[in-house]
Design a protein around this motif. Sequence first.
Motif, mmCIF file in Angstrom:
data_model
loop_
_atom_site.group_PDB
_atom_site.id
_atom_site.type_symbol
_atom_site.label_atom_id
_atom_site.label_comp_id
_atom_site.label_asym_id
_atom_site.label_seq_id
_atom_site.Cartn_x
_atom_site.Cartn_y
_atom_site.Cartn_z
ATOM 1 N N TYR A 9 0.853 -1.184 0.000
ATOM 2 C CA TYR A 9 0.000 0.000 0.000
ATOM 3 C C TYR A 9 0.886 1.230 0.000
ATOM 4 O O TYR A 9 1.982 1.223 0.554
ATOM 5 C CB TYR A 9 -0.879 0.037 1.253
ATOM 6 N N LEU A 22 -2.891 2.090 12.419
ATOM 7 C CA LEU A 22 -3.856 1.857 11.353
ATOM 8 C C LEU A 22 -5.228 1.507 11.906
ATOM 9 O O LEU A 22 -5.339 0.906 12.978
ATOM 10 C CB LEU A 22 -3.396 0.709 10.449
ATOM 11 N N ARG A 23 -6.241 1.853 11.148
ATOM 12 C CA ARG A 23 -7.615 1.419 11.420
ATOM 13 C C ARG A 23 -8.130 0.865 10.105
ATOM 14 O O ARG A 23 -7.951 1.471 9.052
ATOM 15 C CB ARG A 23 -8.465 2.598 11.877
ATOM 16 N N TYR A 24 -8.761 -0.299 10.149
ATOM 17 C CA TYR A 24 -9.201 -0.932 8.909
ATOM 18 C C TYR A 24 -10.490 -1.698 9.117
ATOM 19 O O TYR A 24 -10.838 -2.087 10.232
ATOM 20 C CB TYR A 24 -8.123 -1.869 8.353
ATOM 21 N N SER A 25 -11.202 -1.910 7.996
ATOM 22 C CA SER A 25 -12.444 -2.676 8.030
ATOM 23 C C SER A 25 -12.093 -4.172 8.080
ATOM 24 O O SER A 25 -10.993 -4.561 7.670
ATOM 25 C CB SER A 25 -13.297 -2.364 6.796
ATOM 26 N N MET A 28 -10.657 -5.578 4.985
ATOM 27 C CA MET A 28 -9.431 -4.893 4.543
ATOM 28 C C MET A 28 -9.639 -4.058 3.273
ATOM 29 O O MET A 28 -8.694 -3.730 2.590
ATOM 30 C CB MET A 28 -8.271 -5.880 4.330
ATOM 31 N N GLU A 30 -11.013 -1.024 3.321
ATOM 32 C CA GLU A 30 -10.751 0.360 3.727
ATOM 33 C C GLU A 30 -9.698 0.339 4.830
ATOM 34 O O GLU A 30 -9.897 -0.291 5.865
ATOM 35 C CB GLU A 30 -12.012 1.032 4.239
ATOM 36 N N ILE A 31 -8.585 1.045 4.587
ATOM 37 C CA ILE A 31 -7.506 1.114 5.566
ATOM 38 C C ILE A 31 -7.130 2.578 5.721
ATOM 39 O O ILE A 31 -6.987 3.301 4.730
ATOM 40 C CB ILE A 31 -6.280 0.294 5.122
#
Length: 66
Positions: A9, A22-25, A28, A30-31
């Motif tokens: 990325y 990091l914050r992610y769904s 993965m 949406e990061i």
Amino acid sequence: MIVIDQVEYEVDYRFARQRIRLRYSPDMKEIFIVEADGTLAPIRLLNKTENALIKREKVRLCKGDE
């Protein structure tokens, strides 16, 4: 650039050489990087073709390099 589960990325250059959070769904798709003020900065998959076409300034490592 960061790598998560062998997927590359790209992140903004201002995060270079920093420890990031990091914050992610769960899927993965949406990061985000969590910035110091709590805002979320999205990251995206690395596009090597697009990156190869960007003109960059040459960096001289020492006076003797030509």
